[in-house]
Design a protein around this motif. Structure first.
Motif, mmCIF file in Angstrom:
data_model
loop_
_atom_site.group_PDB
_atom_site.id
_atom_site.type_symbol
_atom_site.label_atom_id
_atom_site.label_comp_id
_atom_site.label_asym_id
_atom_site.label_seq_id
_atom_site.Cartn_x
_atom_site.Cartn_y
_atom_site.Cartn_z
ATOM 1 N N LEU A 197 0.745 -1.221 -0.068
ATOM 2 C CA LEU A 197 -0.109 -0.055 0.120
ATOM 3 C C LEU A 197 0.800 1.391 0.100
ATOM 4 N N GLY A 198 2.159 1.111 0.142
ATOM 5 C CA GLY A 198 2.874 2.466 0.188
ATOM 6 C C GLY A 198 2.784 3.084 1.557
ATOM 7 N N ARG A 199 2.965 4.591 1.821
ATOM 8 C CA ARG A 199 3.186 5.049 2.937
ATOM 9 C C ARG A 199 1.609 5.021 3.354
ATOM 10 N N VAL A 200 1.374 4.476 4.841
ATOM 11 C CA VAL A 200 0.034 4.738 5.535
ATOM 12 C C VAL A 200 0.322 5.690 6.897
ATOM 13 N N LEU A 201 1.612 5.678 7.298
ATOM 14 C CA LEU A 201 1.918 6.557 8.328
ATOM 15 C C LEU A 201 2.812 7.718 7.670
ATOM 16 N N ASP A 202 2.774 9.055 8.111
ATOM 17 C CA ASP A 202 3.775 9.756 7.746
ATOM 18 C C ASP A 202 4.773 9.763 8.733
ATOM 19 N N ASP A 203 5.755 10.610 8.441
ATOM 20 C CA ASP A 203 7.168 10.516 9.360
ATOM 21 C C ASP A 203 6.580 10.843 10.998
ATOM 22 N N ALA A 204 5.629 11.968 10.876
ATOM 23 C CA ALA A 204 5.381 12.150 12.525
ATOM 24 C C ALA A 204 4.593 11.111 13.208
ATOM 25 N N GLN A 205 3.689 10.626 12.379
ATOM 26 C CA GLN A 205 3.028 9.492 12.908
ATOM 27 C C GLN A 205 3.851 8.141 13.132
ATOM 28 N N LEU A 206 4.600 8.021 12.215
ATOM 29 C CA LEU A 206 5.454 6.889 12.527
ATOM 30 C C LEU A 206 6.408 7.066 13.811
ATOM 31 N N GLU A 207 6.845 8.477 13.943
ATOM 32 C CA GLU A 207 7.426 8.473 15.548
ATOM 33 C C GLU A 207 6.530 8.240 16.548
ATOM 34 N N VAL A 208 5.065 8.478 16.258
ATOM 35 C CA VAL A 208 4.234 8.689 17.471
ATOM 36 C C VAL A 208 4.033 7.169 17.799
ATOM 37 N N ALA A 209 4.078 6.261 16.637
ATOM 38 C CA ALA A 209 3.875 4.710 16.820
ATOM 39 C C ALA A 209 4.808 4.111 17.221
ATOM 40 N N ARG A 210 6.061 4.610 17.019
ATOM 41 C CA ARG A 210 7.273 3.957 17.672
ATOM 42 C C ARG A 210 7.252 4.104 19.179
ATOM 43 N N ALA A 211 6.891 5.455 19.466
ATOM 44 C CA ALA A 211 6.938 5.710 21.139
ATOM 45 C C ALA A 211 5.905 5.014 21.638
ATOM 46 N N ALA A 212 4.765 4.628 21.035
ATOM 47 C CA ALA A 212 3.862 3.986 21.716
ATOM 48 C C ALA A 212 4.101 2.603 21.716
ATOM 49 N N PHE A 213 4.923 2.165 20.635
ATOM 50 C CA PHE A 213 5.162 0.721 20.663
ATOM 51 C C PHE A 213 6.197 0.524 21.903
ATOM 52 N N ALA A 214 7.086 1.389 22.151
ATOM 53 C CA ALA A 214 8.147 1.289 23.264
ATOM 54 C C ALA A 214 7.295 1.253 24.473
ATOM 55 N N ASP A 215 6.456 2.165 24.654
ATOM 56 C CA ASP A 215 5.586 2.125 26.015
ATOM 57 C C ASP A 215 4.681 0.875 26.252
ATOM 58 N N ALA A 216 4.047 0.293 25.111
ATOM 59 C CA ALA A 216 3.294 -0.812 25.245
ATOM 60 C C ALA A 216 4.016 -2.129 25.883
ATOM 61 N N GLN A 217 5.291 -2.176 25.569
ATOM 62 C CA GLN A 217 6.206 -3.332 25.789
ATOM 63 C C GLN A 217 6.156 -3.987 27.028
ATOM 64 N N VAL A 218 5.613 -3.217 28.055
ATOM 65 C CA VAL A 218 5.197 -3.821 29.510
ATOM 66 C C VAL A 218 4.284 -4.860 29.420
ATOM 67 N N HIS A 219 3.256 -4.711 28.406
ATOM 68 C CA HIS A 219 1.975 -5.420 28.185
ATOM 69 C C HIS A 219 2.813 -6.905 27.342
ATOM 70 N N GLY A 220 3.683 -6.786 27.033
ATOM 71 C CA GLY A 220 4.188 -7.838 25.994
ATOM 72 C C GLY A 220 4.305 -9.372 26.475
ATOM 73 N N VAL A 221 4.308 -10.206 25.643
ATOM 74 C CA VAL A 221 4.546 -11.747 26.057
ATOM 75 C C VAL A 221 5.611 -11.854 25.095
ATOM 76 N N THR A 222 6.762 -12.712 25.513
ATOM 77 C CA THR A 222 7.825 -13.055 24.854
ATOM 78 C C THR A 222 7.674 -14.687 24.617
ATOM 79 N N GLY A 223 7.985 -14.909 22.936
ATOM 80 C CA GLY A 223 7.876 -16.256 22.659
ATOM 81 C C GLY A 223 9.222 -16.450 22.031
ATOM 82 N N GLY A 224 9.519 -17.586 21.204
ATOM 83 C CA GLY A 224 10.684 -17.718 20.400
ATOM 84 C C GLY A 224 10.685 -16.851 19.408
ATOM 85 N N TYR A 225 9.576 -16.518 18.774
ATOM 86 C CA TYR A 225 9.517 -15.600 17.333
ATOM 87 C C TYR A 225 9.512 -14.400 17.554
ATOM 88 N N ALA A 226 9.029 -13.926 18.616
ATOM 89 C CA ALA A 226 8.842 -12.368 18.766
ATOM 90 C C ALA A 226 8.206 -12.050 20.242
#
Ligand SMILES: O=C(O)CCC(=O)C(=O)O
Length: 248
Positions: free
Chosen positions: A19-48
């Motif tokens: 699909l090409g770009r669905v997040l612009d640069d600013a949104q990508l930064e927002v998503a990456r920051a949210a991704f980092a913050d959300a890691q406390v809720h993560g479960v770790t398996g062999g794959y990811a």
């Protein structure tokens, strides 16, 4: 890979469309920051390391859903879809390969209509474990679940297997950060481990057709935090509804 000029035709033929770009640069930064913050809720398996239902945990991600949903609708030519669930995947260097599978094997729903919108949050290529597809394989219908078959009465156990010929790697589709791939929930796909030293973060959103209904007998529950559902039950009213035209 560049966006297809006619995504709906490419999706119908191949089962996947870039699909090409669905997040612009600013949104990508927002998503990456949210991704980092959300890691406390993560479960770790062999794959990811996986964060389920990320949109419920991160308002910044929830705010991106109308525009991502509009892209998903446009990719498959549907006027409206429902976000059934989503997950963040962090594949650090090393780890296991993810085997050939169909996403529908893991959806407790009565039909396969809809699309997985897979958003790259980093540049993801062959070296750090991009997605590989068997183009056109979505037309073969549902196949045996690739993993998670414990119960002999599981209806998914009786299905024919995903029979990718030995040695067939599939077609790798690289994606740069902020772009997305839309793939059919029956398309055969896999992703090998991250063999680079680079990060490899993705956000996978399962959009389903609004008339889909719960079918817990079809597959185990992908989410940890909802009460048991019964066959034929409507999709929950609080799930995000998206349309091809963004409602403001
Ligand atoms: O490797 C990824 O980012 C996505 C893997 C995948 O196919 C899935 O979550 O179903």
């Amino acid at each position: 890979m560049p966006a297809a000029p006619d995504p709906v035709t490419a999706f119908a033929r191949d089962g996947v469309t870039p699909l090409g770009r669905v997040l612009d640069d600013a949104q990508l930064e927002v998503a990456r920051a949210a991704f980092a913050d959300a890691q406390v809720h993560g479960v770790t398996g062999g794959y990811a390391r996986i964060v389920h239902d990320a949109w419920r945990r991160a308002p910044a991600l929830a705010a991106l859903i109308p525009q991502l949903g509009a892209a998903a609708c446009a990719a498959i030519g549907e006027p409206a879809l429902v976000l059934f669930h989503d997950h963040l995947l962090d594949k650090p260097p090393g780890g296991d390969d993810m085997a050939w599978h169909q996403d529908f094997s893991y959806l407790p729903l009565d039909r396969a209509g809809g699309v997985t919108l897979w958003v790259a949050l980093d540049d993801i290529d062959v070296a750090n474990g991009c997605l590989y597809y068997v183009l056109g394989s979505h037309v073969h219908g549902e196949r045996r679940a690739a993993w998670g078959l414990g119960d002999p009465d599981d209806p998914r156990a009786a299905l024919p297997p995903i029979d990718v010929p030995a040695g067939e790697p599939g077609v790798p589709i690289a994606a740069t950060a902020g772009t997305a791939l839309a793939h059919h929930t029956l398309l055969w796909h896999r992703s090998p481990r991250n063999d680079s030293a680079r990060p490899r973060r993705s956000w996978a959103l399962s959009f389903v057709v609004p008339d889909a209904r719960w079918s817990p007998r079809h597959a185990p529950h992908p989410r940890s935090a909802v009460a048991p559902r019964h066959d034929g039950q409507d999709l929950e009213p609080d799930l995000p509804r998206v349309t091809a035209t963004i409602q403001r």
